[in-house]
Design a protein around this motif. Structure first.
Motif, short mmCIF file in Angstrom:
data_model
loop_
_atom_site.label_atom_id
_atom_site.label_comp_id
_atom_site.label_asym_id
_atom_site.label_seq_id
_atom_site.Cartn_x
_atom_site.Cartn_y
_atom_site.Cartn_z
N ARG A 68 20.92 17.56 7.65
CA ARG A 68 20.34 17.88 6.35
C ARG A 68 19.32 16.87 5.87
N HIS A 69 19.31 15.70 6.45
CA HIS A 69 18.42 14.65 5.97
C HIS A 69 17.65 14.03 7.13
N VAL A 70 16.48 13.50 6.79
CA VAL A 70 15.78 12.68 7.77
C VAL A 70 16.26 11.25 7.57
N ALA A 71 16.18 10.45 8.61
CA ALA A 71 16.71 9.09 8.56
C ALA A 71 15.82 8.16 7.74
N TYR A 72 14.56 8.47 7.69
CA TYR A 72 13.59 7.65 6.96
C TYR A 72 12.36 8.53 6.71
N THR A 73 11.41 8.04 5.95
CA THR A 73 10.19 8.80 5.68
C THR A 73 9.44 9.03 6.98
N CYS A 74 9.11 10.29 7.23
CA CYS A 74 8.42 10.65 8.47
C CYS A 74 6.99 10.12 8.48
N ILE A 75 6.60 9.56 9.61
CA ILE A 75 5.22 9.18 9.85
C ILE A 75 4.66 10.19 10.83
N CYS A 76 3.68 10.94 10.38
CA CYS A 76 3.05 11.96 11.20
C CYS A 76 1.56 11.74 11.06
N ALA A 77 1.03 10.76 11.77
CA ALA A 77 -0.33 10.30 11.58
C ALA A 77 -1.25 10.79 12.69
N SER A 78 -2.50 11.04 12.31
CA SER A 78 -3.50 11.41 13.31
C SER A 78 -4.77 10.60 13.05
N GLY A 79 -5.56 10.44 14.09
CA GLY A 79 -6.81 9.70 13.95
C GLY A 79 -6.57 8.28 13.47
N MET A 80 -7.41 7.83 12.56
CA MET A 80 -7.32 6.46 12.04
C MET A 80 -6.03 6.21 11.25
N ASN A 81 -5.37 7.24 10.77
CA ASN A 81 -4.13 7.06 10.02
C ASN A 81 -3.02 6.45 10.89
N GLY A 82 -3.13 6.60 12.20
CA GLY A 82 -2.14 6.01 13.10
C GLY A 82 -2.14 4.50 13.06
N ALA A 83 -3.21 3.91 12.52
CA ALA A 83 -3.30 2.45 12.43
C ALA A 83 -2.77 1.91 11.10
N VAL A 84 -2.36 2.81 10.19
CA VAL A 84 -1.87 2.41 8.88
C VAL A 84 -0.36 2.20 8.96
N LEU A 85 0.07 0.99 8.68
CA LEU A 85 1.49 0.66 8.74
C LEU A 85 2.27 1.48 7.72
N HIS A 86 3.31 2.13 8.15
CA HIS A 86 4.17 2.97 7.30
C HIS A 86 3.41 4.08 6.61
N TYR A 87 2.44 4.66 7.28
CA TYR A 87 1.72 5.81 6.78
C TYR A 87 2.71 6.96 6.57
N GLY A 88 2.47 7.79 5.59
CA GLY A 88 3.32 8.95 5.35
C GLY A 88 4.19 8.86 4.12
N HIS A 89 4.14 7.75 3.40
CA HIS A 89 4.93 7.62 2.18
C HIS A 89 4.24 8.36 1.04
N ALA A 90 4.79 8.29 -0.15
CA ALA A 90 4.30 9.08 -1.29
C ALA A 90 2.82 8.83 -1.60
N ALA A 91 2.33 7.64 -1.36
CA ALA A 91 0.93 7.34 -1.66
C ALA A 91 -0.01 7.82 -0.55
N ALA A 92 0.53 8.13 0.61
CA ALA A 92 -0.27 8.63 1.75
C ALA A 92 0.56 9.70 2.46
N PRO A 93 0.63 10.90 1.91
CA PRO A 93 1.64 11.88 2.33
C PRO A 93 1.31 12.80 3.51
N ASN A 94 0.85 12.28 4.62
CA ASN A 94 0.62 13.10 5.81
C ASN A 94 -0.24 14.33 5.52
N THR A 95 -1.42 14.14 4.95
CA THR A 95 -2.23 15.28 4.51
C THR A 95 -3.46 15.56 5.37
#
Length: 153
Positions: A68-95
Motif C-alpha cells: 500500500r505504500h512506497v518506501a520513500y519518495t520516488c525518483i523518476c528522473a530523465s535528462g538533466m533531472n537525473g543529476a539532481v540529488l533527491h529529485y522527485g520531492h514536492a518541490a520537483a515532482p517528476n513532471t
C-alpha cells in the motif's frame, strides 16, 4: 547499567534476520522483478511524463503485490533531472516530459510489512544507448563492480 544493556540489545537486533524478514524479502524480490515500470526500458518511454512512470510503479506495487505504500519518495528522473540529488520531492515532482535522447534514472521502492525495498536503475529512454551514453554507463558499472570487489576482500 540497564540503559546500556538496552542499547546493546537494540543495536544487535538490526543484525538478526528473522524468518519473516526472509519471507518479506523474497516476496518483494518476486514482485519488483515483474515491475511494469522497468519494462518500459524495452518498450521505450519518449513522450511520457516522469510522473506517469512513477504512477505505473505505484499501481503495480499495490495492485499486483499488495504493497500500500512506497518506501520513500520516488525518483523518476530523465535528462538533466537525473543529476539532481533527491529529485522527485514536492518541490520537483517528476513532471518533465521524456524525450528519446534522455537517460532515465529510477530510484523507487515499495514497503511491505515495514520492509523497504529499493530498485535503482538507469537506461536510455529510446531503448538503445548512444555511443556517449554507453561509454558513461559502462565506465560507471566497471567502477561500481571494482569497488564492490575491493569491499569483499
Amino acid at each position: 547499567m540497564w540503559c546500556s544493556s538496552v542499547k546493546i540489545i537494540l543495536s544487535l537486533k538490526k543484525y538478526v534476520r528473522t524468518t519473516s524478514y526472509h519471507e518479506y524479502y523474497s516476496y518483494q524480490h518476486r514482485y519488483h522483478h515483474k515491475d511494469p515500470t522497468l519494462e518500459h526500458q524495452h518498450t521505450g518511454t519518449p513522450g511520457m511524463r516522469e510522473f506517469q512512470l512513477e504512477s505505473l510503479f505505484k499501481h503495480h506495487c499495490y495492485y499486483a503485490a499488495g504493497c500500500r505504500h512506497v518506501a520513500y519518495t520516488c525518483i523518476c528522473a530523465s535528462g538533466m533531472n537525473g543529476a539532481v540529488l533527491h529529485y522527485g520531492h514536492a518541490a520537483a515532482p517528476n513532471t518533465r516530459k521524456i524525450t528519446s535522447e534522455d537517460m532515465c534514472l529510477f530510484d523507487m521502492g515499495a514497503e511491505y510489512h515495514r520492509y523497504a525495498s529499493d530498485i535503482t536503475c538507469s537506461f536510455p529512454a529510446s531503448g538503445k544507448f548512444t555511443e556517449d551514453q554507453k561509454a558513461v554507463y559502462v565506465h560507471n558499472h566497471f567502477h561500481f563492480f571494482h569497488i564492490q570487489s575491493l569491499e569483499l576482500q
